[in-house]
Design a protein around this motif. Structure first.
Motif, PDB file in Angstrom:
ATOM      1  N   LEU A 106      -1.367  -0.359  -4.160  1.00 22.28           N
ATOM      2  CA  LEU A 106      -0.829  -0.295  -2.799  1.00 22.28           C
ATOM      3  C   LEU A 106       0.684  -0.518  -2.862  1.00 22.28           C
ATOM      4  O   LEU A 106       1.452   0.117  -2.159  1.00 22.28           O
ATOM      5  CB  LEU A 106      -1.500  -1.340  -1.905  1.00 22.28           C
ATOM      6  CG  LEU A 106      -1.056  -1.354  -0.443  1.00 22.28           C
ATOM      7  CD1 LEU A 106      -1.474  -0.072   0.279  1.00 22.28           C
ATOM      8  CD2 LEU A 106      -1.629  -2.556   0.282  1.00 22.28           C
ATOM      9  N   GLY A 107       1.113  -1.393  -3.766  1.00 25.89           N
ATOM     10  CA  GLY A 107       2.531  -1.698  -3.936  1.00 25.89           C
ATOM     11  C   GLY A 107       3.261  -0.762  -4.883  1.00 25.89           C
ATOM     12  O   GLY A 107       4.309  -1.131  -5.434  1.00 25.89           O
ATOM     13  N   LYS A 108       2.751   0.452  -5.071  1.00 29.37           N
ATOM     14  CA  LYS A 108       3.355   1.429  -5.987  1.00 29.37           C
ATOM     15  C   LYS A 108       4.834   1.634  -5.704  1.00 29.37           C
ATOM     16  O   LYS A 108       5.657   1.685  -6.610  1.00 29.37           O
ATOM     17  CB  LYS A 108       2.622   2.771  -5.879  1.00 29.37           C
ATOM     18  CG  LYS A 108       3.260   3.890  -6.695  1.00 29.37           C
ATOM     19  CD  LYS A 108       2.442   5.161  -6.604  1.00 29.37           C
ATOM     20  CE  LYS A 108       3.080   6.322  -7.341  1.00 29.37           C
ATOM     21  NZ  LYS A 108       3.419   6.049  -8.729  1.00 29.37           N
ATOM     22  N   GLU A 134       2.053  -5.042   4.608  1.00 25.41           N
ATOM     23  CA  GLU A 134       2.742  -4.293   5.664  1.00 25.41           C
ATOM     24  C   GLU A 134       3.866  -3.437   5.066  1.00 25.41           C
ATOM     25  O   GLU A 134       4.022  -2.264   5.410  1.00 25.41           O
ATOM     26  CB  GLU A 134       3.309  -5.292   6.675  1.00 25.41           C
ATOM     27  CG  GLU A 134       3.592  -4.728   8.040  1.00 25.41           C
ATOM     28  CD  GLU A 134       3.843  -5.850   9.036  1.00 25.41           C
ATOM     29  OE1 GLU A 134       3.361  -5.704  10.168  1.00 25.41           O
ATOM     30  OE2 GLU A 134       4.517  -6.842   8.701  1.00 25.41           O
ATOM     31  N   ASP A 135       4.634  -4.011   4.154  1.00 33.09           N
ATOM     32  CA  ASP A 135       5.723  -3.307   3.488  1.00 33.09           C
ATOM     33  C   ASP A 135       5.186  -2.109   2.697  1.00 33.09           C
ATOM     34  O   ASP A 135       5.703  -0.990   2.788  1.00 33.09           O
ATOM     35  CB  ASP A 135       6.462  -4.296   2.572  1.00 33.09           C
ATOM     36  CG  ASP A 135       7.724  -3.718   1.964  1.00 33.09           C
ATOM     37  OD1 ASP A 135       8.374  -2.865   2.607  1.00 33.09           O
ATOM     38  OD2 ASP A 135       8.064  -4.137   0.837  1.00 33.09           O
ATOM     39  N   ALA A 136       4.133  -2.340   1.925  1.00 31.85           N
ATOM     40  CA  ALA A 136       3.539  -1.279   1.106  1.00 31.85           C
ATOM     41  C   ALA A 136       2.932  -0.177   1.971  1.00 31.85           C
ATOM     42  O   ALA A 136       3.107   1.016   1.687  1.00 31.85           O
ATOM     43  CB  ALA A 136       2.482  -1.873   0.178  1.00 31.85           C
ATOM     44  N   VAL A 137       2.235  -0.558   3.030  1.00 36.69           N
ATOM     45  CA  VAL A 137       1.619   0.413   3.936  1.00 36.69           C
ATOM     46  C   VAL A 137       2.687   1.299   4.580  1.00 36.69           C
ATOM     47  O   VAL A 137       2.520   2.516   4.687  1.00 36.69           O
ATOM     48  CB  VAL A 137       0.773  -0.311   5.016  1.00 36.69           C
ATOM     49  CG1 VAL A 137       0.515   0.579   6.221  1.00 36.69           C
ATOM     50  CG2 VAL A 137      -0.545  -0.780   4.413  1.00 36.69           C
ATOM     51  N   SER A 138       3.793   0.700   4.963  1.00 37.65           N
ATOM     52  CA  SER A 138       4.887   1.458   5.566  1.00 37.65           C
ATOM     53  C   SER A 138       5.388   2.534   4.598  1.00 37.65           C
ATOM     54  O   SER A 138       5.617   3.684   4.987  1.00 37.65           O
ATOM     55  CB  SER A 138       6.017   0.506   5.945  1.00 37.65           C
ATOM     56  OG  SER A 138       7.119   1.222   6.428  1.00 37.65           O
TER      57      SER A 138
END
Length: 146
Positions: A106-108, A134-138
């Protein structure tokens, strides 16, 4: 084109349902479906109360969520599989080795950042995990065209 995105963690009660909810909301109103599952899921359980509270504090609703176990069928029907830790990539590939090209952290886009499990670590850990998710999803939502 991605139609079905699967988010995976261990118990499917903290990180993956948080990411599922945030990603689904970020991609709305697209035709992309977002679900989640666990590698050792607490099958049938609702979200962990602290994870749910942090999600609700940020204006999201995951009431009615129920944890489910990842299966080869779930892997096969998913176009993109997002996991929280590098070890989860290995575990998904043990379930379905042919999924190699569709399993990513997710944090790619945050330098391959792993998102540690906040389970049983107090509210601050859940707040921190939520912020990372939230940061990764964005980043994923931007790359998926939303």
């Amino acid at each position: 084109m991605f139609r079905k995105i699967l988010v995976v963690c261990v118990g499917n009660i903290c990180r993956s349902p948080t990411a599922e909810t945030l990603l689904r909301n970020a991609l709305a109103p697209s035709a992309i479906s977002v679900t989640s599952a666990g590698l050792a899921a607490r099958v049938g359980e609702a979200m962990e109360p602290s994870a749910l509270q942090v999600l609700e504090d940020h204006g999201h609703n995951a009431q009615g969520f129920k944890a489910r176990q990842i299966t080869p069928d779930i892997v096969n029907e998913s176009d993109l599989i997002l996991v929280m830790e590098k070890e989860h990539v290995k575990q998904v590939l043990k379930i379905a080795s042919h999924a190699r090209g569709k399993v990513f952290l997710l944090g790619k886009w945050q330098s391959e950042r792993e998102i540690q499990d906040p389970y049983r670590q107090g509210k601050a850990a859940f707040i921190h995990a939520h912020a990372l998710i939230e940061d990764a999803v964005s980043s994923w939502a931007q790359r998926l065209g939303h």
